[in-house]
Design a protein around this motif. Structure first.
Motif: not given
Lengths: 254, 252
Positions: A51, A82, A84, A86, B157
């Motif tokens: 990403n 995208i 994500m 963590f 992100s």
């Protein structure tokens, strides 16, 4: 099956340290790929390269055929596609659970508040956190925080979601609830790349597993392949160590 | 012979400090002006410099760092004197004809002109703001730097731009966290407003000295002055304390 994500010969180094040495694989729609391997092998770096949080030194990453490394590509809008999740959850600590999930749809996708809230409710429902939407991250357990982290990614309606060791910072008794949510969304058809050592999860939903060591993909195959007849000696050793660590039990009983 | 009525207007020596309450109140109003405008100007500039220094990249962060170092490395009074003197010097040199002789005022209860804004007051406000900005910037930067990089990665992100991350993630948390340190500046600045005396502003210290010149009650007047500042600063601290506890993030 259409290809969602295409990773081609990705290299990445940090100073002298060559972390990724030419990684190539692709993910099809609704596929779940599990990436595993020893620590320091480059798994997390691979996700960050995908990403572009850490752009690769060379190689190519294509999202539905569109390069993320071309000049002039709108990287922020590509990243919005995208998701994500963590290891350390990384929730926005000044926002309630609900607003952690609405902020992306609202600020990045430009939805009206009501639309964003509706969308967030759906995502929060999927991770079974509906009763906790008014809580702040610090008022939630690690497992609950991670589930909101997953909802935050899902609310963006991404093409693919990357999971970077989503359960390894959790207390053992909280791992199950997060894995269950991941199983649910995998079965609901979410395209996923999951870096994890939870072999029970891999066995249950992975279409393919990728073993990474020292910056390259050493071996790929179905879960069945890995759990019955892995070819590479390093893979065998690694799986054996996991088995010793977890007492030969899968962490999620199927 | 000079009549007592005339005496009252010119130099009412026979009265105590209490009879100057209107003048002192008016002067304190000027002190408050200097303080609040200086603080707000310092906040706006300080926030800008803090963002520049923390997130501005090579050039902008160097500019911000340079500003902060120069301001913190020179006396406040020099800064105020310079701000005051530069336009005056420009006019004197005939480079431009800047308007410096205007003033705003109101008529007080005894039919006297009470100036609320003129060039010396404005110059003092600017000087205080320029000075305070450097200190406020450092307090705010400390708050920004304490936000974990993980939250910024998470913001990236989901597709946030750098500016969105600063605006929606860093500022709301960083400013909250900088309140305790920032409170120092908010409590120091009222005391620093007295430098305005050097450009001729009739603020509370200047008026106190005038009252002393007329009454010779120096110890009493300075004690009253100290009490005025003490009460004011205590009130500011209380307000900031309440603000800090009200803006706390639950569970943190």
């Amino acid at each position: 099956m259409s290809i969602v994500l295409d990773v081609r010969d990705v290299w990445k180094s940090y100073g002298e340290l060559q972390v990724l040495k030419g990684v190539t694989f692709s993910v099809g729609e609704k596929e779940v790929k599990v990436v595993f391997g020893p620590s320091g092998s480059g798994k997390s770096t691979l996700l960050r390269c995908i990403n572009m949080l850490d752009p690769p030194d060379k190689g190519e990453v294509l999202l539905k055929g569109q390069s993320l490394m071309e000049d002039g590509v709108n990287l922020t809008m590509m990243r919005a596609r995208i998701g994500m999740v963590f290891q350390q959850f990384n929730l926005f600590s000044h926002l309630k659970a609900l607003d952690n999930v609405t902020i992306g749809p609202q600020r990045v996708l430009g939805l009206e508040r009501e639309e964003a809230v509706d969308r967030a409710h759906v995502a929060i429902e999927q991770v079974q956190m509906t009763d906790w939407i008014d809580h702040y991250p610090a008022q939630l357990s690690g497992g609950q925080q991670q589930r909101i982290g997953i909802a935050r990614a899902l609310a963006m309606d991404p093409d693919v979601v990357l999971f970077d060791e989503p359960t390894s910072a959790l207390d053992p008794e909280l791992i199950g609830e997060v894995l269950q949510v991941m199983l649910d969304i995998a079965q609901a058809g979410t395209t996923m790349i999951v870096v994890t050592h939870e072999m029970g999860f891999a066995r249950a939903v992975a279409n393919e597993m990728l073993f990474i060591d020292d910056g390259i993909i050493v071996e790929t195959g179905t879960p069945k392949h890995f759990f019955t007849a892995p070819e590479n000696e390093r893979v065998r050793q690694f799986l054996h160590r996991l088995e010793v660590l977890y007492g030969g039990q899968e962490s999620v009983e199927q | 012979m000079v009549g007592s009525g005339d005496m009252h207007n010119l130099m009412p020596l026979q009265y105590g400090i209490v009879s100057y309450i209107d003048e002192l109140a008016q002067a304190f109003l000027v002190t408050l002006e200097l303080y609040f405008v200086g603080l707000v100007l310092g906040f706006i500039m300080g926030l800008t410099f803090a963002i520049m220094r923390q997130f501005g990249g090579r050039v902008l962060s160097r500019i911000a760092t340079g500003y902060i170092e120069v301001i913190r490395g020179t006396p406040l009074i020099t800064q105020v004197l310079l701000v005051y003197a530069i336009p005056v010097a420009i006019n004197a040199a005939g480079i431009a004809d800047l308007p410096l002789n205007w003033y705003f005022y109101y008529i007080d209860s005894q039919n006297r002109i009470a100036v609320t804004l003129n060039w010396p007051i404005l110059a003092s406000m600017l000087g205080l703001g320029i000075n305070s900005a450097a200190y406020q910037a450092e307090y705010m930067r400390g708050g920004f730097a304490s936000i974990t990089s993980g939250q910024l990665r998470a913001a990236s992100s989901i597709g946030m731009t750098r500016w969105q991350s600063i605006r929606y993630i860093i500022l709301p948390q960083g400013l909250r966290r900088s309140i305790p340190a920032w409170s120092n500046e908010a409590a120091y600045l009222p005391k620093y407003t007295v430098v305005a005396i050097w450009v001729g502003v009739m603020e509370i210290l200047n008026m106190s000295k005038t009252v002393i010149a007329r009454t010779f009650l120096s110890v009493e007047m300075y004690l009253i002055l100290a009490i005025i500042f003490f009460v004011f600063i205590t009130a500011i601290n209380k307000v900031l304390e309440i603000t800090h506890s009200r803006t706390k993030i639950p569970g943190v």
